[in-house]
Design a protein around this motif. Structure first.
Motif, PDB file in Angstrom:
ATOM      1  N   THR A 108       0.666  -1.075  -0.226  1.00 56.60           N
ATOM      2  CA  THR A 108      -0.332  -0.175   0.240  1.00 56.60           C
ATOM      3  C   THR A 108       0.718   1.375  -0.087  1.00 56.60           C
ATOM      4  OG1 THR A 108      -1.589  -1.070   0.296  1.00 56.60           O
ATOM      5  CG2 THR A 108      -1.459   0.985   1.173  1.00 56.60           C
ATOM      6  N   ALA A 111       2.171   1.222  -3.273  1.00 59.53           N
ATOM      7  CA  ALA A 111       1.718   1.487  -4.792  1.00 59.53           C
ATOM      8  C   ALA A 111       1.196   3.808  -4.024  1.00 59.53           C
ATOM      9  CB  ALA A 111       0.690   1.201  -4.433  1.00 59.53           C
ATOM     10  N   ILE A 121      -7.503   3.044  -3.418  1.00 61.75           N
ATOM     11  CA  ILE A 121      -6.846   2.455  -4.442  1.00 61.75           C
ATOM     12  C   ILE A 121      -5.795   1.795  -4.312  1.00 61.75           C
ATOM     13  CG2 ILE A 121      -5.390   2.845  -6.269  1.00 61.75           C
ATOM     14  CD1 ILE A 121      -8.578   1.058  -6.944  1.00 61.75           C
ATOM     15  N   LEU A 125      -5.407  -2.437  -3.293  1.00 59.58           N
ATOM     16  CA  LEU A 125      -4.723  -3.487  -4.310  1.00 59.58           C
ATOM     17  C   LEU A 125      -3.359  -3.600  -3.237  1.00 59.58           C
ATOM     18  CD1 LEU A 125      -3.493  -3.778  -7.510  1.00 59.58           C
ATOM     19  CD2 LEU A 125      -1.644  -1.016  -7.322  1.00 59.58           C
ATOM     20  N   GLY A 354      -9.168  -8.598  -6.949  1.00 59.65           N
ATOM     21  CA  GLY A 354      -8.888  -8.013  -8.444  1.00 59.65           C
ATOM     22  C   GLY A 354     -10.584  -7.769  -8.774  1.00 59.65           C
ATOM     23  N   ALA A 368      -5.970  -1.035 -11.769  1.00 59.77           N
ATOM     24  CA  ALA A 368      -5.422  -1.655 -10.690  1.00 59.77           C
ATOM     25  C   ALA A 368      -5.491  -3.259 -10.533  1.00 59.77           C
ATOM     26  CB  ALA A 368      -6.257  -1.310  -9.333  1.00 59.77           C
ATOM     27  N   TYR A 369      -6.431  -3.610 -11.633  1.00 61.81           N
ATOM     28  CA  TYR A 369      -6.801  -5.451 -12.386  1.00 61.81           C
ATOM     29  C   TYR A 369      -5.515  -5.479 -12.808  1.00 61.81           C
ATOM     30  CZ  TYR A 369      -9.285  -9.289 -13.690  1.00 61.81           C
ATOM     31  OH  TYR A 369      -9.452 -10.475 -14.146  1.00 61.81           O
ATOM     32  N   ILE A 372      -2.691  -5.926 -10.812  1.00 57.94           N
ATOM     33  CA  ILE A 372      -2.591  -6.920 -10.157  1.00 57.94           C
ATOM     34  C   ILE A 372      -1.849  -8.259 -11.415  1.00 57.94           C
ATOM     35  CG2 ILE A 372      -3.731  -9.044  -9.401  1.00 57.94           C
ATOM     36  CD1 ILE A 372      -5.509  -6.524  -8.024  1.00 57.94           C
TER      37      ILE A 372
END
Length: 492
Positions: A108, A111, A121, A125, A354, A368-369, A372
């Motif tokens: 976290t 990011a 987000i 994530l 995700g 974000a997806y 991942i």
């Protein structure tokens, strides 16, 4: 084309994909690319070439992958078993919970502070990327098994941190606003989910074991089906009472894993096959939801540099240093510790989480997806591809276990209380001892299986680590005899 022909064509395609998934496990032994990476990357490429494949509703993907994970976690619990878990319970619980939380916090911060993502987000994530994947770890190892405590810790951690990461993300998504006052509420709900899940798993596991042992069925095939239908029921009941259903099925599998029950061997083989199928289905379906190109894709959406940066930080800094600090209270040889820290592989669970973020409608969720996906791909290909070489470099005791397609069975109408089966653990009192030297006068060693071959039993036959031993002895001596063949529990 008629409806029947269209259905037959679709069925043929699905069958060919399934066959390719099964054969890819053999391909993974020749190539440095693990089979899960082939499932994920192949499905992602196919959805870009044929966009219709990627139009599966996200909720349908979630439901199918959830069922697959339930089966995978239950099978993982059965493989661990109560005896192995009891010897390492504190260590598995500690690294499964503390390691997951440390990873989520570190990712976290990285990011947000390094890559400039919004706090919300970034937190989601980091949480989604915190669990490791049991299916990927042991798929990468293939027929190689890790002897000693490292193998148990890897399997236990991978199973334990999935429910922890899932429960934490679900609680965070249910929190509409992130502020300091909400931390207590999130922590409380998270703790309740884990406690309820653990208790429900123990209760349901013991109830299922009683059901398996006391209620006979008219056909042998129904015994495996009975367990199959009970496992999702355990997940569903626990979820309905606001517990972690994933943790419940894992714990239930541990409870019944090494207990005696009718048709236990058939039940284990059946669920192991379902877990392998679940792994293929999960990675293929999740791969179909990924866009490689396009505004929300991996390349054009800007996810590639962020994903690679987070993956490198995770592999080289966060996991070895920060998660490594949480393993200091656990007694491990240096080589085992390094191997455990390198094998924090990501897999289907982060991508499933995700999809939860996508469905929540949070801004920047598509990027974000894709991030991942990049992290998971890097983890599986780079870390997973180097795993066997790292094990050899650390000189870890890897044991190759070849398939055993031939079986010697004996069927009994009543439970054979006097018949016991053990595997000689490395360092146990029986390891290196002759049959005549075993300290029980009423003990009769009838069968020894070594590396898949029968060994002629005589008083001078010396037992070795990994031997499977079939013993006739008084039922009351079972616990004492078991101590001969198992390594004494180590303090965490």
């Amino acid at each position: 084309m008629t409806d029947v022909s269209a259905f037959a064509a679709a069925l043929l395609i699905v069958s060919l994909i399934g066959l390719a998934g099964v054969l890819s496990s053999r391909l993974g032994e020749w190539l440095p690319i693990p089979a899960p990476a082939l499932f994920l990357g192949g499905a992602a490429a196919a959805s870009d070439i044929w966009p219709a494949l990627g139009r599966i509703p996200m909720t349908s993907v979630q439901h199918v992958v959830t069922v697959a994970l339930v089966v995978i976690l239950f099978d993982g619990g059965m493989q661990i078993g109560w005896r192995r878990f009891r010897a390492n319970a504190a260590a598995i619980t500690w690294i499964g919970v503390a390691g997951t939380l440390v990873t989520a916090v570190a990712l976290t911060l990285a990011a947000h502070l390094i890559f400039g993502l919004d706090w919300r987000i970034a937190l989601l994530l980091g949480t989604a990327l915190s669990p490791t994947d049991p299916a990927v770890v042991f798929s990468v190892l293939g027929r190689r098994q890790i002897d000693g405590r490292a193998g148990t810790l890897l399997q236990g951690e991978s199973g334990a941190n999935d429910p922890v990461g899932i429960a934490l993300l679900v609680v965070l998504l249910e929190t509409t606003r992130f502020h300091w006052d909400a931390i207590g509420s999130v922590a409380g709900e998270f703790t309740v989910q884990l406690l309820v899940g653990a208790v429900a798993g123990i209760v349901c596991g013991r109830a299922l074991l009683w059901f398996m042992r006391t209620v006979p069925l008219p056909a042998a095939g129904l015994y495996s089906v009975r367990v199959l239908v009970c496992v999702p029921a355990i997940y569903a009941v626990t979820t309905l009472i606001h517990g972690s259903g994933f943790l419940a099925v894992l714990v239930a599998g541990i409870v019944i894993g090494d207990q005696r029950a009718p048709y236990r061997a058939e039940i284990e083989r059946f669920h192991s096959a379902l877990a392998s199928l679940g792994e293929i289905v999960a990675f293929v379906m999740l791969g179909l939801t990924i866009q490689v190109t396009g505004p929300h894709g991996v390349v054009e959406g800007g996810a590639l540099p962020i994903g690679l940066g987070l993956a490198i930080l995770l592999a080289l800094v966060i996991r070895p240093l920060l998660v490594g600090l949480t393993t200091l209270p656990i007694r491990l040889p240096r080589g085992d510790r390094i191997f455990v820290l390198w094998t924090g592989l990501k897999g289907a669970v982060p991508i499933l989480l995700g999809t939860f973020i996508l469905n929540a409608g949070i801004p920047d969720a598509h990027r974000a997806y894709a991030i991942i996906f990049v992290v998971v791909a890097f983890s599986v290909v780079v870390q997973g591809g180097t795993l066997p070489a790292v094990a050899r470099w650390l000189r870890l005791p890897l044991r190759t276990v070849n398939p055993r397609p031939w079986a010697m069975n004996a069927r009994f109408e009543e439970e054979p209380d006097s018949l016991h089966r053990f595997t000689v653990a490395s360092g146990s009192p029986a390891d290196g001892t002759t049959v005549a030297g075993l300290p029980f006068a009423d003990l009769w060693v009838s069968v020894i299986i070594r590396r898949g071959l029968l060994v002629v039993v005589s008083p001078d036959t010396r037992l070795r680590s990994g031997d499977e031993v079939l013993i006739l002895a008084d039922p009351g001596s079972a616990a004492a005899i078991e101590n001969l063949f198992t390594t004494k529990p180590q303090a965490p």
